[in-house]
Design a protein around this motif. Structure first.
Motif, PDB file in Angstrom:
ATOM      1  N   ARG A  35       0.838  -1.197   0.000  1.00 53.25           N
ATOM      2  CA  ARG A  35       0.000   0.000   0.000  1.00 53.25           C
ATOM      3  C   ARG A  35       0.874   1.248   0.000  1.00 53.25           C
ATOM      4  NH1 ARG A  35      -5.270   0.504   2.976  1.00 53.25           N
ATOM      5  NH2 ARG A  35      -4.675  -1.581   3.594  1.00 53.25           N
ATOM      6  N   TYR A  36       0.428   2.241  -0.787  1.00 46.74           N
ATOM      7  CA  TYR A  36       1.079   3.549  -0.802  1.00 46.74           C
ATOM      8  C   TYR A  36       0.044   4.590  -0.425  1.00 46.74           C
ATOM      9  CZ  TYR A  36       3.359   7.775  -2.395  1.00 46.74           C
ATOM     10  OH  TYR A  36       3.906   9.029  -2.447  1.00 46.74           O
ATOM     11  N   ARG A  37       0.297   5.328   0.648  1.00 52.27           N
ATOM     12  CA  ARG A  37      -0.607   6.385   1.106  1.00 52.27           C
ATOM     13  C   ARG A  37      -0.149   7.720   0.527  1.00 52.27           C
ATOM     14  NH1 ARG A  37       0.293   2.934   5.203  1.00 52.27           N
ATOM     15  NH2 ARG A  37      -1.507   1.941   6.139  1.00 52.27           N
ATOM     16  N   TYR A  38      -1.079   8.471  -0.015  1.00 50.08           N
ATOM     17  CA  TYR A  38      -0.737   9.776  -0.562  1.00 50.08           C
ATOM     18  C   TYR A  38      -1.800  10.788  -0.142  1.00 50.08           C
ATOM     19  CZ  TYR A  38      -4.276   8.825  -4.085  1.00 50.08           C
ATOM     20  OH  TYR A  38      -5.452   8.542  -4.716  1.00 50.08           O
ATOM     21  N   GLY A  39      -1.448  12.047  -0.210  1.00 52.98           N
ATOM     22  CA  GLY A  39      -2.378  13.109   0.171  1.00 52.98           C
ATOM     23  C   GLY A  39      -2.534  13.203   1.676  1.00 52.98           C
ATOM     24  N   SER A  40      -3.154  14.263   2.122  1.00 54.64           N
ATOM     25  CA  SER A  40      -3.306  14.495   3.560  1.00 54.64           C
ATOM     26  C   SER A  40      -4.599  13.920   4.122  1.00 54.64           C
ATOM     27  CB  SER A  40      -3.252  15.998   3.842  1.00 54.64           C
ATOM     28  OG  SER A  40      -4.310  16.649   3.158  1.00 54.64           O
ATOM     29  N   LYS A  41      -5.488  13.401   3.278  1.00 54.49           N
ATOM     30  CA  LYS A  41      -6.791  12.931   3.749  1.00 54.49           C
ATOM     31  C   LYS A  41      -6.906  11.410   3.838  1.00 54.49           C
ATOM     32  CE  LYS A  41      -9.179  16.971   2.030  1.00 54.49           C
ATOM     33  NZ  LYS A  41     -10.247  17.476   1.184  1.00 54.49           N
ATOM     34  N   GLY A  42      -5.816  10.708   3.653  1.00 50.50           N
ATOM     35  CA  GLY A  42      -5.847   9.255   3.795  1.00 50.50           C
ATOM     36  C   GLY A  42      -6.112   8.495   2.505  1.00 50.50           C
ATOM     37  N   SER A  43      -5.857   9.088   1.361  1.00 47.35           N
ATOM     38  CA  SER A  43      -6.009   8.378   0.088  1.00 47.35           C
ATOM     39  C   SER A  43      -4.899   7.354  -0.054  1.00 47.35           C
ATOM     40  CB  SER A  43      -5.965   9.370  -1.065  1.00 47.35           C
ATOM     41  OG  SER A  43      -7.006  10.310  -0.938  1.00 47.35           O
ATOM     42  N   ASN A  44      -5.166   6.266  -0.787  1.00 49.30           N
ATOM     43  CA  ASN A  44      -4.122   5.261  -0.963  1.00 49.30           C
ATOM     44  C   ASN A  44      -4.304   4.449  -2.228  1.00 49.30           C
ATOM     45  OD1 ASN A  44      -5.605   2.719  -0.246  1.00 49.30           O
ATOM     46  ND2 ASN A  44      -5.889   3.829   1.657  1.00 49.30           N
ATOM     47  N   LEU A  45      -3.202   3.864  -2.649  1.00 50.40           N
ATOM     48  CA  LEU A  45      -3.154   2.945  -3.778  1.00 50.40           C
ATOM     49  C   LEU A  45      -2.689   1.608  -3.212  1.00 50.40           C
ATOM     50  CD1 LEU A  45      -3.272   2.506  -6.861  1.00 50.40           C
ATOM     51  CD2 LEU A  45      -0.848   3.138  -6.912  1.00 50.40           C
ATOM     52  N   ARG A  46      -3.433   0.545  -3.493  1.00 53.32           N
ATOM     53  CA  ARG A  46      -3.115  -0.749  -2.892  1.00 53.32           C
ATOM     54  C   ARG A  46      -3.059  -1.835  -3.959  1.00 53.32           C
ATOM     55  NH1 ARG A  46      -6.318  -3.916   1.947  1.00 53.32           N
ATOM     56  NH2 ARG A  46      -4.617  -5.349   2.345  1.00 53.32           N
ATOM     57  N   LEU A  47      -2.016  -2.630  -3.903  1.00 49.22           N
ATOM     58  CA  LEU A  47      -1.863  -3.792  -4.771  1.00 49.22           C
ATOM     59  C   LEU A  47      -1.939  -5.034  -3.899  1.00 49.22           C
ATOM     60  CD1 LEU A  47      -1.179  -5.104  -7.513  1.00 49.22           C
ATOM     61  CD2 LEU A  47       1.233  -4.834  -6.900  1.00 49.22           C
ATOM     62  N   GLN A  48      -2.796  -5.971  -4.262  1.00 48.16           N
ATOM     63  CA  GLN A  48      -2.936  -7.218  -3.503  1.00 48.16           C
ATOM     64  C   GLN A  48      -2.694  -8.414  -4.411  1.00 48.16           C
ATOM     65  OE1 GLN A  48      -7.020  -6.412  -2.050  1.00 48.16           O
ATOM     66  NE2 GLN A  48      -6.155  -6.922  -0.042  1.00 48.16           N
ATOM     67  N   TRP A  49      -2.043  -9.402  -3.847  1.00 48.84           N
ATOM     68  CA  TRP A  49      -1.865 -10.696  -4.502  1.00 48.84           C
ATOM     69  C   TRP A  49      -2.626 -11.692  -3.648  1.00 48.84           C
ATOM     70  CZ3 TRP A  49       3.418 -13.629  -5.015  1.00 48.84           C
ATOM     71  CH2 TRP A  49       3.244 -14.761  -5.814  1.00 48.84           C
ATOM     72  N   LEU A  50      -3.798 -12.066  -4.102  1.00 48.45           N
ATOM     73  CA  LEU A  50      -4.659 -12.976  -3.360  1.00 48.45           C
ATOM     74  C   LEU A  50      -4.353 -14.408  -3.759  1.00 48.45           C
ATOM     75  CD1 LEU A  50      -7.951 -10.936  -3.821  1.00 48.45           C
ATOM     76  CD2 LEU A  50      -6.364 -10.865  -1.898  1.00 48.45           C
ATOM     77  N   ASN A  51      -4.276 -15.277  -2.775  1.00 50.77           N
ATOM     78  CA  ASN A  51      -3.955 -16.682  -2.975  1.00 50.77           C
ATOM     79  C   ASN A  51      -2.570 -16.841  -3.623  1.00 50.77           C
ATOM     80  OD1 ASN A  51      -4.038 -19.440  -3.114  1.00 50.77           O
ATOM     81  ND2 ASN A  51      -5.763 -19.560  -4.505  1.00 50.77           N
ATOM     82  N   ALA A  52      -1.588 -16.252  -2.975  1.00 50.21           N
ATOM     83  CA  ALA A  52      -0.210 -16.301  -3.487  1.00 50.21           C
ATOM     84  C   ALA A  52       0.339 -17.727  -3.528  1.00 50.21           C
ATOM     85  CB  ALA A  52       0.694 -15.417  -2.631  1.00 50.21           C
ATOM     86  N   THR A  53      -0.227 -18.637  -2.759  1.00 47.54           N
ATOM     87  CA  THR A  53       0.213 -20.038  -2.767  1.00 47.54           C
ATOM     88  C   THR A  53      -0.422 -20.825  -3.908  1.00 47.54           C
ATOM     89  OG1 THR A  53      -1.527 -20.514  -1.163  1.00 47.54           O
ATOM     90  CG2 THR A  53       0.685 -20.144  -0.303  1.00 47.54           C
ATOM     91  N   GLN A  54      -1.298 -20.189  -4.659  1.00 50.85           N
ATOM     92  CA  GLN A  54      -1.947 -20.755  -5.843  1.00 50.85           C
ATOM     93  C   GLN A  54      -2.691 -22.052  -5.551  1.00 50.85           C
ATOM     94  OE1 GLN A  54      -0.127 -20.319  -9.549  1.00 50.85           O
ATOM     95  NE2 GLN A  54       1.063 -18.552  -8.967  1.00 50.85           N
ATOM     96  N   GLN A  55      -3.439 -22.051  -4.455  1.00 48.79           N
ATOM     97  CA  GLN A  55      -4.273 -23.195  -4.112  1.00 48.79           C
ATOM     98  C   GLN A  55      -5.550 -23.171  -4.950  1.00 48.79           C
ATOM     99  OE1 GLN A  55      -3.734 -25.669  -1.796  1.00 48.79           O
ATOM    100  NE2 GLN A  55      -1.701 -24.841  -1.554  1.00 48.79           N
ATOM    101  N   SER A  56      -5.818 -24.205  -5.682  1.00 52.83           N
ATOM    102  CA  SER A  56      -7.098 -24.390  -6.367  1.00 52.83           C
ATOM    103  C   SER A  56      -7.803 -25.498  -5.613  1.00 52.83           C
ATOM    104  CB  SER A  56      -6.889 -24.785  -7.826  1.00 52.83           C
ATOM    105  OG  SER A  56      -6.264 -23.736  -8.518  1.00 52.83           O
ATOM    106  N   GLN A  57      -8.821 -25.143  -4.872  1.00 56.24           N
ATOM    107  CA  GLN A  57      -9.372 -26.100  -3.922  1.00 56.24           C
ATOM    108  C   GLN A  57     -10.873 -25.913  -3.767  1.00 56.24           C
ATOM    109  OE1 GLN A  57      -7.441 -28.360  -2.443  1.00 56.24           O
ATOM    110  NE2 GLN A  57      -9.040 -29.246  -1.205  1.00 56.24           N
ATOM    111  N   TRP A  58     -11.557 -26.999  -3.485  1.00 60.44           N
ATOM    112  CA  TRP A  58     -12.970 -26.964  -3.133  1.00 60.44           C
ATOM    113  C   TRP A  58     -13.097 -26.798  -1.625  1.00 60.44           C
ATOM    114  CZ3 TRP A  58     -16.439 -26.495  -6.857  1.00 60.44           C
ATOM    115  CH2 TRP A  58     -16.097 -26.922  -8.133  1.00 60.44           C
ATOM    116  N   ILE A  59     -14.127 -26.072  -1.198  1.00 60.03           N
ATOM    117  CA  ILE A  59     -14.372 -25.864   0.223  1.00 60.03           C
ATOM    118  C   ILE A  59     -15.834 -26.202   0.513  1.00 60.03           C
ATOM    119  CG2 ILE A  59     -14.830 -23.394  -0.118  1.00 60.03           C
ATOM    120  CD1 ILE A  59     -13.656 -22.931   2.671  1.00 60.03           C
ATOM    121  N   ALA A  60     -16.065 -26.880   1.634  1.00 65.61           N
ATOM    122  CA  ALA A  60     -17.430 -27.232   2.030  1.00 65.61           C
ATOM    123  C   ALA A  60     -18.087 -26.021   2.681  1.00 65.61           C
ATOM    124  CB  ALA A  60     -17.404 -28.406   3.001  1.00 65.61           C
ATOM    125  N   LEU A  61     -19.236 -25.623   2.159  1.00 64.69           N
ATOM    126  CA  LEU A  61     -19.980 -24.490   2.694  1.00 64.69           C
ATOM    127  C   LEU A  61     -21.045 -24.973   3.666  1.00 64.69           C
ATOM    128  CD1 LEU A  61     -20.394 -22.565  -0.676  1.00 64.69           C
ATOM    129  CD2 LEU A  61     -18.703 -22.166   1.120  1.00 64.69           C
TER     130      LEU A  61
END
Length: 90
Positions: A43-69
């Motif tokens: 995350r990079y915060r810019y400006g005085s009001k709390g604005s930000n730019l965020r990059l996320q890598w979701l599931n970095a372990t690359q699990q392809s899996q079924w889950i019981a709901l």
């Protein structure tokens, strides 16, 4: 979450989620395996009001899996995904 003291506008974060093995049916006949998912972020915060730019890598372990709901159905954990979020406060 970690913010370096020398670079207060930048922060790094991570999240680990573990899903244990679960039974899909009431009779405990069908079971899905457990697995662990790692998410990473920058995350990079810019400006005085709390604005930000965020990059996320979701599931970095690359699990392809079924889950019981809870509804006795299956959900699918998607493979690795990137997400870029821009938040600007006026």
């Amino acid at each position: 979450s970690y913010t370096p003291a020398t670079q207060p506008k930048w922060s790094f974060d991570s999240q680990i989620r573990h899903f244990g093995p679960r039974y899909l049916d009431r009779d405990n006949q069908i079971q899905v395996d457990g697995f662990t998912v790692l998410d990473l972020g920058l995350r990079y915060r810019y400006g005085s009001k709390g604005s930000n730019l965020r990059l996320q890598w979701l599931n970095a372990t690359q699990q392809s899996q079924w889950i019981a709901l809870p509804s006795q159905s299956l959900g699918f954990i998607r493979p690795s995904t990137y997400r870029l979020l821009l938040t600007h406060r006026f």
